[in-house]
Design a protein around this motif. Structure first.
Motif, PDB file in Angstrom:
ATOM      1  N   ALA A 101       0.815  -1.210   0.000  1.00  0.00           N
ATOM      2  CA  ALA A 101       0.000   0.000   0.000  1.00  0.00           C
ATOM      3  C   ALA A 101       0.853   1.267   0.000  1.00  0.00           C
ATOM      4  O   ALA A 101       0.475   2.284  -0.588  1.00  0.00           O
ATOM      5  CB  ALA A 101      -0.952  -0.006   1.193  1.00  0.00           C
ATOM      6  N   SER A 102       2.006   1.224   0.639  1.00  0.00           N
ATOM      7  CA  SER A 102       2.857   2.411   0.737  1.00  0.00           C
ATOM      8  C   SER A 102       3.999   2.409  -0.275  1.00  0.00           C
ATOM      9  O   SER A 102       4.868   3.278  -0.219  1.00  0.00           O
ATOM     10  CB  SER A 102       3.435   2.520   2.156  1.00  0.00           C
ATOM     11  OG  SER A 102       4.209   1.359   2.465  1.00  0.00           O
ATOM     12  N   ARG A 159       0.733  -3.698 -11.241  1.00  0.00           N
ATOM     13  CA  ARG A 159      -0.029  -2.453 -11.084  1.00  0.00           C
ATOM     14  C   ARG A 159      -1.334  -2.705 -10.349  1.00  0.00           C
ATOM     15  O   ARG A 159      -1.705  -1.952  -9.430  1.00  0.00           O
ATOM     16  CB  ARG A 159      -0.304  -1.849 -12.454  1.00  0.00           C
ATOM     17  CG  ARG A 159      -1.048  -0.504 -12.388  1.00  0.00           C
ATOM     18  CD  ARG A 159      -1.306  -0.015 -13.786  1.00  0.00           C
ATOM     19  NE  ARG A 159      -2.075   1.211 -13.841  1.00  0.00           N
ATOM     20  CZ  ARG A 159      -1.628   2.362 -14.357  1.00  0.00           C
ATOM     21  NH1 ARG A 159      -0.389   2.431 -14.819  1.00  0.00           N
ATOM     22  NH2 ARG A 159      -2.398   3.426 -14.398  1.00  0.00           N
ATOM     23  N   ALA A 160      -2.055  -3.760 -10.737  1.00  0.00           N
ATOM     24  CA  ALA A 160      -3.340  -4.070 -10.101  1.00  0.00           C
ATOM     25  C   ALA A 160      -3.169  -4.379  -8.628  1.00  0.00           C
ATOM     26  O   ALA A 160      -3.988  -3.957  -7.791  1.00  0.00           O
ATOM     27  CB  ALA A 160      -4.005  -5.245 -10.815  1.00  0.00           C
ATOM     28  N   ARG A 161      -2.107  -5.090  -8.264  1.00  0.00           N
ATOM     29  CA  ARG A 161      -1.886  -5.413  -6.855  1.00  0.00           C
ATOM     30  C   ARG A 161      -1.689  -4.141  -6.033  1.00  0.00           C
ATOM     31  O   ARG A 161      -2.189  -4.014  -4.915  1.00  0.00           O
ATOM     32  CB  ARG A 161      -0.678  -6.325  -6.681  1.00  0.00           C
ATOM     33  CG  ARG A 161      -0.851  -7.720  -7.266  1.00  0.00           C
ATOM     34  CD  ARG A 161       0.148  -8.693  -6.661  1.00  0.00           C
ATOM     35  NE  ARG A 161      -0.264  -9.112  -5.338  1.00  0.00           N
ATOM     36  CZ  ARG A 161       0.554  -9.298  -4.320  1.00  0.00           C
ATOM     37  NH1 ARG A 161       1.847  -9.055  -4.457  1.00  0.00           N
ATOM     38  NH2 ARG A 161       0.105  -9.704  -3.157  1.00  0.00           N
ATOM     39  N   GLY A 162      -0.934  -3.186  -6.587  1.00  0.00           N
ATOM     40  CA  GLY A 162      -0.757  -1.922  -5.882  1.00  0.00           C
ATOM     41  C   GLY A 162      -2.077  -1.196  -5.716  1.00  0.00           C
ATOM     42  O   GLY A 162      -2.368  -0.633  -4.645  1.00  0.00           O
ATOM     43  N   GLU A 163      -2.897  -1.200  -6.757  1.00  0.00           N
ATOM     44  CA  GLU A 163      -4.197  -0.522  -6.697  1.00  0.00           C
ATOM     45  C   GLU A 163      -5.127  -1.196  -5.703  1.00  0.00           C
ATOM     46  O   GLU A 163      -5.839  -0.525  -4.936  1.00  0.00           O
ATOM     47  CB  GLU A 163      -4.812  -0.475  -8.093  1.00  0.00           C
ATOM     48  CG  GLU A 163      -4.045   0.442  -9.044  1.00  0.00           C
ATOM     49  CD  GLU A 163      -4.336   0.211 -10.510  1.00  0.00           C
ATOM     50  OE1 GLU A 163      -4.040   1.107 -11.313  1.00  0.00           O
ATOM     51  OE2 GLU A 163      -4.850  -0.883 -10.853  1.00  0.00           O
ATOM     52  N   VAL A 164      -5.141  -2.507  -5.676  1.00  0.00           N
ATOM     53  CA  VAL A 164      -5.970  -3.229  -4.712  1.00  0.00           C
ATOM     54  C   VAL A 164      -5.478  -2.950  -3.299  1.00  0.00           C
ATOM     55  O   VAL A 164      -6.279  -2.717  -2.377  1.00  0.00           O
ATOM     56  CB  VAL A 164      -5.961  -4.740  -5.009  1.00  0.00           C
ATOM     57  CG1 VAL A 164      -6.651  -5.514  -3.887  1.00  0.00           C
ATOM     58  CG2 VAL A 164      -6.647  -5.037  -6.335  1.00  0.00           C
ATOM     59  N   ALA A 165      -4.170  -2.953  -3.111  1.00  0.00           N
ATOM     60  CA  ALA A 165      -3.603  -2.701  -1.784  1.00  0.00           C
ATOM     61  C   ALA A 165      -3.999  -1.323  -1.267  1.00  0.00           C
ATOM     62  O   ALA A 165      -4.223  -1.138  -0.054  1.00  0.00           O
ATOM     63  CB  ALA A 165      -2.085  -2.829  -1.831  1.00  0.00           C
ATOM     64  N   ARG A 166      -4.097  -0.355  -2.164  1.00  0.00           N
ATOM     65  CA  ARG A 166      -4.470   1.009  -1.770  1.00  0.00           C
ATOM     66  C   ARG A 166      -5.995   1.205  -1.772  1.00  0.00           C
ATOM     67  O   ARG A 166      -6.481   2.326  -1.601  1.00  0.00           O
ATOM     68  CB  ARG A 166      -3.821   2.027  -2.711  1.00  0.00           C
ATOM     69  CG  ARG A 166      -2.299   2.013  -2.682  1.00  0.00           C
ATOM     70  CD  ARG A 166      -1.716   3.172  -3.476  1.00  0.00           C
ATOM     71  NE  ARG A 166      -2.072   3.125  -4.892  1.00  0.00           N
ATOM     72  CZ  ARG A 166      -1.397   2.495  -5.835  1.00  0.00           C
ATOM     73  NH1 ARG A 166      -0.308   1.791  -5.508  1.00  0.00           N
ATOM     74  NH2 ARG A 166      -1.782   2.516  -7.099  1.00  0.00           N
ATOM     75  N   ALA A 172      -8.202  -0.465 -10.088  1.00  0.00           N
ATOM     76  CA  ALA A 172      -7.847  -1.882 -10.194  1.00  0.00           C
ATOM     77  C   ALA A 172      -8.712  -2.583 -11.235  1.00  0.00           C
ATOM     78  O   ALA A 172      -8.227  -3.422 -12.010  1.00  0.00           O
ATOM     79  CB  ALA A 172      -7.992  -2.570  -8.838  1.00  0.00           C
ATOM     80  N   LEU A 173      -9.999  -2.231 -11.272  1.00  0.00           N
ATOM     81  CA  LEU A 173     -10.889  -2.854 -12.253  1.00  0.00           C
ATOM     82  C   LEU A 173     -10.512  -2.447 -13.675  1.00  0.00           C
ATOM     83  O   LEU A 173     -10.607  -3.254 -14.606  1.00  0.00           O
ATOM     84  CB  LEU A 173     -12.347  -2.488 -11.959  1.00  0.00           C
ATOM     85  CG  LEU A 173     -12.979  -3.261 -10.802  1.00  0.00           C
ATOM     86  CD1 LEU A 173     -14.326  -2.668 -10.427  1.00  0.00           C
ATOM     87  CD2 LEU A 173     -13.138  -4.739 -11.157  1.00  0.00           C
ATOM     88  N   GLN A 174     -10.072  -1.213 -13.860  1.00  0.00           N
ATOM     89  CA  GLN A 174      -9.623  -0.804 -15.193  1.00  0.00           C
ATOM     90  C   GLN A 174      -8.414  -1.630 -15.630  1.00  0.00           C
ATOM     91  O   GLN A 174      -8.327  -2.059 -16.786  1.00  0.00           O
ATOM     92  CB  GLN A 174      -9.271   0.685 -15.195  1.00  0.00           C
ATOM     93  CG  GLN A 174      -8.870   1.198 -16.580  1.00  0.00           C
ATOM     94  CD  GLN A 174      -8.464   2.657 -16.570  1.00  0.00           C
ATOM     95  OE1 GLN A 174      -7.850   3.142 -15.624  1.00  0.00           O
ATOM     96  NE2 GLN A 174      -8.807   3.373 -17.635  1.00  0.00           N
TER      97      GLN A 174
END
Length: 461
Positions: A101-102, A159-166, A172-174
């Motif tokens: 997340a960070s 990229r998606a993992r970072g978006e989900v984490a945040r 993330a869906l995009q």
């Protein structure tokens, strides 16, 4: 990459290993691969298709996705090939989500390459422009591009993992839409190996959803999953492509017209040199044909089969023994090709147990794809998507019932899919406020943990 040889190796990799982990790797428990999911009780949103896993058709614009996806790699050598970059991708794809997340580097990770992928996913046409080339080059067809697409989906997964984490669920869906669109593009690839790569990309995207649904506040994706094409990769184009791989070069073997011995020998030797066929075999195709042509009984049996297939006996009598053997072997190859292709659109649970395992030992028999492994790979992805859909059904029921898990899947007031392997409902039970849901492994894979994915579901209080 040649079209033929990697099909066998890649099929083994895809079928024999678990989906690419979207978290620190899970150790199998005996013959089970247990994924624990702690989730919120959340109902599907309205409108039902507010969240989608493929781009909204209303957002599509004219253009060929394939050419646009290729552009993701332009001037991106460092991102896709530099060791420092790929090492980080490997690390970030196995780092616990809470630790990402960070991670500032993951904000808009992939930059221009992923932005281009978003654009490509929203084009309305998929054309690999390979049909004529496949017909012309046959089994010598080179496919240097399709494995590169795996690099792109790995970058998008980071990229998606970072978006989900945040908890950036819209972003993330995009990213997931672009991943699923890239996988779906391989449904139009005119080879089975192309389909296998598409299945692999679909598995990578689908397993990322396991992390998505666990995040506090994550929307329910029941209808988004239900809206995905089933199956994501249907194998139609690839099966038809198999016909083209031998269509032009060996068309003459469908007619009982004399062919010069030298020309026959030259055509057979092509099979000796194709990667994975003659190379490394105990008996090369040319040696097998030479031996059979000297066996009077084998020639007589071949003649009988060819006569039964409609060839005139007097026309066959004018052919050399080698041509008779080769024509018969090609006929058997095409018969078996059709025997496998005819099951393509039949539900997995209705296919015969020995589907895709029969191969005659002739020269052309080595050209037959690993049908069973291809089909297993496809149904494995189907089952994963269906399992995730059932999980979202359980979340929806809990949302309507104060966080209480359904006692049976029949209690869920949504069209929970059946298990695409067995054709029956998924196995489901509840004990001590924890539900488990699992599918049935394919016949012969009962002890194979890679085909025994189990979800343990606990509702967050």
């Amino acid at each position: 990459m040649r079209c033929r040889w990697p099909l066998f190796a890649l099929a083994v990799v895809l079928v024999g290993a678990p989906a690419m982990p979207a978290q620190p790797p899970i150790e199998p428990k005996g013959d089970k691969y247990v994924v624990e999911l702690t989730v919120d009780a959340v109902a599907p949103v309205r409108p039902a298709l507010k969240h989608r896993l493929l781009p909204d058709p209303r957002d599509l614009q004219p253009g060929n996705q394939i050419q646009a996806f290729y552009k993701c790699f332009f001037e991106q050598n460092k991102l896709f090939h530099a060791k420092e970059s790929t090492d980080k991708q490997q690390k970030w794809n196995t780092t616990p989500l809470k630790d990402l997340a960070s991670e500032k580097e993951l904000v808009n990770y992939g930059g221009a390459a992923v932005k281009q992928a978003f654009y490509a996913a929203r084009l309305d046409t998929v054309n690999w422009e390979l049909t004529h080339q496949a017909r012309a080059e046959g089994v010598e067809l080179l496919l240097p591009d399709i494995q590169q697409m795996r690099m792109l989906t790995v970058v998008m997964k980071v990229r998606a993992r970072g978006e989900v984490a945040r908890a950036e669920f819209g972003a993330a869906l995009q990213t997931l839409q672009a991943q699923f669109a890239l996988a779906r593009a391989f449904n139009e690839h005119p080879t089975l190996i192309g389909h296998l790569v598409g299945i692999a990309l679909g598995m990578i995207a689908a397993t990322e959803l396991e992390e998505f649904v666990q995040q506090p506040g994550a929307p329910n994706l029941f209808w988004a999953l239900t809206d995905l094409p089933r199956p994501l990769i249907d194998l139609r184009k690839g099966h038809e492509g198999e016909r083209r791989l031998t269509g032009k070069e060996y068309e003459v073997l469908r007619k009982a017209v004399p062919i010069l011995e030298a020309e026959l020998v030259a055509r057979i030797k092509v099979l000796d040199t194709v990667d994975g066929l003659g190379a490394g075999k105990s008996v090369a195709p040319s040696a097998w044909c030479a031996k059979q042509s000297q066996d009077k009984d084998a020639v007589a049996t071949a003649t009988t089969r060819l006569t039964g297939a409609g060839h005139k006996a007097d026309a066959l009598a004018k052919l050399s023994p080698l041509q008779v053997i080769l024509m018969d072997d090609f006929l058997q190859y095409e018969n078996e090709l059709d025997d496998n292709m005819k099951w393509t659109n039949v539900p997995f649970w209705l296919t015969p147990a020995d589907f895709g395992t029969r191969k005659h030992p002739g020269a052309f028999g080595t050209l037959l794809p690993a049908y069973q492994k291809v089909t297993l790979a496809r149904v494995r992805l189907e089952q994963l998507v269906a399992l995730l859909t059932a999980v979202e059904g359980v979340r929806a029921h809990a949302a309507e019932n104060g966080g209480v898990l359904p006692t049976t899947l029949d209690a869920v007031k949504l069209p929970v899919p059946i298990d695409p392997v067995s054709g029956k409902p998924f196995v489901y039970e509840v004990k001590a406020n924890r539900a488990t849901i699992r599918g049935t492994p394919p016949p012969g894979r009962e002890q194979d943990w890679s085909f025994n994915r189990v979800y343990g579901i606990t509702v967050r209080k």
